[in-house]
Structure formats: structure tokens, C-alpha cells
Design a protein around this motif. Sequence first.
Motif, PDB file in Angstrom:
ATOM      1  N   ASP A   1       0.811  -1.218   0.000  1.00 34.93           N
ATOM      2  CA  ASP A   1       0.000   0.000   0.000  1.00 34.93           C
ATOM      3  C   ASP A   1       0.847   1.272   0.000  1.00 34.93           C
ATOM      4  O   ASP A   1       0.350   2.360  -0.298  1.00 34.93           O
ATOM      5  CB  ASP A   1      -0.938   0.015   1.217  1.00 34.93           C
ATOM      6  CG  ASP A   1      -2.042  -1.024   1.124  1.00 34.93           C
ATOM      7  OD1 ASP A   1      -2.315  -1.482  -0.008  1.00 34.93           O
ATOM      8  OD2 ASP A   1      -2.617  -1.378   2.166  1.00 34.93           O
ATOM      9  N   ASP A   2       2.135   1.147   0.332  1.00 32.77           N
ATOM     10  CA  ASP A   2       3.026   2.314   0.378  1.00 32.77           C
ATOM     11  C   ASP A   2       3.707   2.588  -0.954  1.00 32.77           C
ATOM     12  O   ASP A   2       4.560   3.483  -1.043  1.00 32.77           O
ATOM     13  CB  ASP A   2       4.102   2.110   1.451  1.00 32.77           C
ATOM     14  CG  ASP A   2       3.533   2.171   2.859  1.00 32.77           C
ATOM     15  OD1 ASP A   2       2.495   2.825   3.038  1.00 32.77           O
ATOM     16  OD2 ASP A   2       4.124   1.560   3.768  1.00 32.77           O
ATOM     17  N   ARG A   3       3.371   1.861  -2.010  1.00 34.07           N
ATOM     18  CA  ARG A   3       4.038   2.066  -3.299  1.00 34.07           C
ATOM     19  C   ARG A   3       3.737   3.469  -3.842  1.00 34.07           C
ATOM     20  O   ARG A   3       2.701   4.068  -3.518  1.00 34.07           O
ATOM     21  CB  ARG A   3       3.585   1.002  -4.300  1.00 34.07           C
ATOM     22  CG  ARG A   3       2.126   1.092  -4.713  1.00 34.07           C
ATOM     23  CD  ARG A   3       1.697  -0.146  -5.487  1.00 34.07           C
ATOM     24  NE  ARG A   3       0.323  -0.057  -5.957  1.00 34.07           N
ATOM     25  CZ  ARG A   3      -0.734  -0.316  -5.210  1.00 34.07           C
ATOM     26  NH1 ARG A   3      -0.596  -0.689  -3.938  1.00 34.07           N
ATOM     27  NH2 ARG A   3      -1.955  -0.217  -5.731  1.00 34.07           N
ATOM     28  N   GLY A   4       4.642   3.972  -4.661  1.00 34.10           N
ATOM     29  CA  GLY A   4       4.430   5.307  -5.221  1.00 34.10           C
ATOM     30  C   GLY A   4       5.599   5.753  -6.080  1.00 34.10           C
ATOM     31  O   GLY A   4       6.646   5.098  -6.143  1.00 34.10           O
ATOM     32  N   VAL A   5       5.407   6.880  -6.759  1.00 34.02           N
ATOM     33  CA  VAL A   5       6.441   7.494  -7.600  1.00 34.02           C
ATOM     34  C   VAL A   5       6.454   8.978  -7.296  1.00 34.02           C
ATOM     35  O   VAL A   5       5.391   9.595  -7.154  1.00 34.02           O
ATOM     36  CB  VAL A   5       6.158   7.265  -9.101  1.00 34.02           C
ATOM     37  CG1 VAL A   5       7.186   8.011  -9.962  1.00 34.02           C
ATOM     38  CG2 VAL A   5       6.160   5.783  -9.438  1.00 34.02           C
ATOM     39  N   TRP A   6       7.649   9.575  -7.170  1.00 34.51           N
ATOM     40  CA  TRP A   6       7.724  11.004  -6.928  1.00 34.51           C
ATOM     41  C   TRP A   6       9.001  11.555  -7.550  1.00 34.51           C
ATOM     42  O   TRP A   6       9.890  10.818  -7.971  1.00 34.51           O
ATOM     43  CB  TRP A   6       7.652  11.307  -5.440  1.00 34.51           C
ATOM     44  CG  TRP A   6       8.712  10.706  -4.585  1.00 34.51           C
ATOM     45  CD1 TRP A   6       9.852  11.300  -4.144  1.00 34.51           C
ATOM     46  CD2 TRP A   6       8.727   9.372  -4.059  1.00 34.51           C
ATOM     47  NE1 TRP A   6      10.584  10.432  -3.375  1.00 34.51           N
ATOM     48  CE2 TRP A   6       9.921   9.246  -3.303  1.00 34.51           C
ATOM     49  CE3 TRP A   6       7.864   8.282  -4.143  1.00 34.51           C
ATOM     50  CZ2 TRP A   6      10.264   8.061  -2.652  1.00 34.51           C
ATOM     51  CZ3 TRP A   6       8.204   7.111  -3.491  1.00 34.51           C
ATOM     52  CH2 TRP A   6       9.384   7.005  -2.753  1.00 34.51           C
ATOM     53  N   ILE A   7       9.080  12.882  -7.615  1.00 34.26           N
ATOM     54  CA  ILE A   7      10.189  13.568  -8.277  1.00 34.26           C
ATOM     55  C   ILE A   7      10.857  14.519  -7.293  1.00 34.26           C
ATOM     56  O   ILE A   7      10.200  15.146  -6.463  1.00 34.26           O
ATOM     57  CB  ILE A   7       9.687  14.333  -9.526  1.00 34.26           C
ATOM     58  CG1 ILE A   7      10.858  14.983 -10.274  1.00 34.26           C
ATOM     59  CG2 ILE A   7       8.656  15.379  -9.153  1.00 34.26           C
ATOM     60  CD1 ILE A   7      10.451  15.552 -11.617  1.00 34.26           C
ATOM     61  N   SER A   8      12.207  14.621  -7.373  1.00 34.05           N
ATOM     62  CA  SER A   8      12.973  15.545  -6.542  1.00 34.05           C
ATOM     63  C   SER A   8      13.890  16.361  -7.445  1.00 34.05           C
ATOM     64  O   SER A   8      14.732  15.785  -8.150  1.00 34.05           O
ATOM     65  CB  SER A   8      13.832  14.789  -5.520  1.00 34.05           C
ATOM     66  OG  SER A   8      13.031  14.012  -4.664  1.00 34.05           O
ATOM     67  N   PRO A   9      13.745  17.694  -7.466  1.00 38.20           N
ATOM     68  CA  PRO A   9      14.640  18.521  -8.292  1.00 38.20           C
ATOM     69  C   PRO A   9      16.087  18.359  -7.847  1.00 38.20           C
ATOM     70  O   PRO A   9      16.384  18.210  -6.658  1.00 38.20           O
ATOM     71  CB  PRO A   9      14.137  19.949  -8.043  1.00 38.20           C
ATOM     72  CG  PRO A   9      12.735  19.786  -7.555  1.00 38.20           C
ATOM     73  CD  PRO A   9      12.715  18.499  -6.792  1.00 38.20           C
TER      74      PRO A   9
END
Length: 402
Positions: A168-176
Motif C-alpha cells: 500500500d506504500d508504493r508510489g512514484v515522486w520527483i525531486s529537483p
Amino acid sequence: MPGDHSTATPAVDAALTAARALDDQDLLDALQGWEAQIRAAQAQRAAVVVVIAERIQALGYPVTGAADQVAVSLAVSPRSGDQLLGTATELCDRPVVWAGLAVGAIDLTKARHILELLGKVPDPLRTRLEHDAVAFGRCHTPHQLKRHLLAATIDADPDETLRKEAVDDRGVWISPAAHGMADIHAHLSIEHAEIFYQALTQLSEATDLADPHGQGEDRTSTQRRADALTGFLDTTTTLDIRVDVTIPADTLIGDDHRDAELGRHGPVAASLARHLAWSPDARWRRLVTDPLTGRLIDATAETYRIPERVKRVVRLRDRTCRFPGCTRPAEYTDTDHIIPWSQGGKTRAVDLAGQCRRHHLIKTHSAWTIQHNPHAPTHDITWTSPLGTVRTTTAHRYHRRD
């Protein structure tokens, strides 16, 4: 000899001289001694952070803003304040782990691994595993400890309850990142991550591999995988995406080389900004600023409902949430009356500010207070914390040529 310390400050020179005077064993003992002090200080810091939160909680407001007090006091981001408070609370709730850090048996990274990976294991099993983890962590690396803990939690989870929660903690995110780059993070189930990596590797070996930076056969395997991902997305997706490219007029025409800005990601090189600003691709929306003043136009309204044109001016002026240290992009903030409408606040851009939902709630429902000077050209906003820390933020500073 690594490094040139010829210009070091006297304090650094003195420290280096003292260290160089030690024999090999004393030097290693000193390293371990300083590390033990750092670990003990981190444990004590956790206790201080918890008590700060307790005192603010005792004020009785619906929203505490305690993590933001920590963030402002240490000049770190609200997210870092959350992490510090969260880690401190967990450490002080788990005396075995706190003691392991305080006596120097484990460092903070290992302590966090123990807290995270054993967080959903019920007591008394959790306490027993914590004792085992601290003992194991004393002589093993954080990576080795993590693998040890993963094995322990699998053994303690025959019904795979922890596994289901982890999915349930899966995800995708971006960091500059620096120089017009960014990091894409994906938290996936291991079998999907392996397929993803192997598929990228296979795509990267294609003869018609995308080459967005024109490097041809000089690319490393890692670079080819990155280009394979970019090429796959470019050829398989059609999306209505808009990103602001904010660029001074003289940079746009090539008369200046200083950087511009790309959406929420911050500064990018002038050449990249010009490429995107002149691109026929509709995804890039060009915003040209006056290089002499760096200002955007103002707009006013006399109703409570804030017109979209005014919201846009406020968001372009602020660029991020106006709470100290918060970098939440303005497009994801509330356009808030600094002085509430019910108390005579005006619906003008100078009387509005971008505030993320978290800091909007803190402003409205906590002991934090806010003041502003609508006549200041920098649109100053001053925040005062529950424990008296004062910080002032200003509107985003676009490029100006002095």
C-alpha cells in the motif's frame, strides 16, 4: 596529500594539527570517541524535540505546528521538521532503541531502520527483536542490519500482513536536482522493480535508442537506460501537460547567460530555458519577466471570491508557499487572505498569499501568528512561532539586472 588546506581558517588548522599529532591507534580512538558523542547528542536532541512538541501541544490549539517550530528553529524544511519530530517521538517511545543510540551502539541511520522495519511488529516480540537488532547493529553496516531486520520481520509475519501493508506504500515522486536535472523515485514491489529495470536495460540496447542529448555511442549503460525511459514515454504517451518556463527577456534573446526557472523545479541553465521557451511543444508555457525590476503585474478585486486572474498573479509572485522554509509549489497552494475576509481583509493580490494547506491550517488554527506589509515591494510576511521564533519571508525574487 588529499586536499589543499593552505587557506583553511585557524580553527581548522588547529584541529588538523592536533589530529596529525596522534599515533594511528589514538587517531582511530578519536574517531570512535567523536562518533559516540554525536550519537549521544542525537539521542538527547530527540528528547528536546519531544518536549518542544509537548509544550506547544499544551497550548491547546487544534493544530500544533510543532514540527514547523523545529524546522524554523533549525533552518530546515517543514518535511525535515516532520522527520525530526517523527523520529524523535518514535525514539523516545522505544527506550531500547533510544538507549542503543545514546550509548553509541548504533547510529541514527541504524536506529531509523530498526524503528521503520519493526514499527508494525507487536510487543513483546518487537522489544525482543529491538534488543537483537541493537546488538547486531553494533558491528554491522546499516545495509547488513536492514537485511537482518527484513529477514526477522518475514519470519515474524507468517500471514504476510506486513507485506500487504508495504504494498500500500508504493508510489512514484520527483525531486529537483542541480543544473536542470531531477531524480525520479519509484517505490515498487520487488518483482515489478526487477521487471522495470530489465525492460529498461533491454530498451537501452536498441539501435534506434532515443538520444535526447546527442551523445551517441559515447553514453554509458546507465545513461542509455535513462534515455530509454525518456524515449519510451515520449513515444507512447500524449498528455495535456503545462509547465511554466520563467525567463528574463534578455536571457530569452540570448543577451544574458544567467539562469531562468522551470516550473516548481527552480533554476535551470539559460540554454535549457531558451530551448524550452522557444519550443513549439505546447507543454512549455513561456513567462517573460522584466530583467530590470523582476516584477509581475498586480491585480485587484473587491469581492471575497478570488478571481482566477488574481490567484494567478499571487502564485506567480510567490512561486511557493509563503511559510518559512516551505517549498511547496504555488500551484498547489491555497490563495489565502492574510487578514481574514471576516476581519476586513481585502481581495487584492497584495493582501493575499500562497499557503499550502498545511500552513494555511497552521495560520488559522494554531498558536502561530502572521503579519504583513502590503506596501513593501518585496511583500514581506512575518511569522511568529508558538515559542517566539520570528521569521520573515518575501515574494519570489525574479532576475533583475542591477
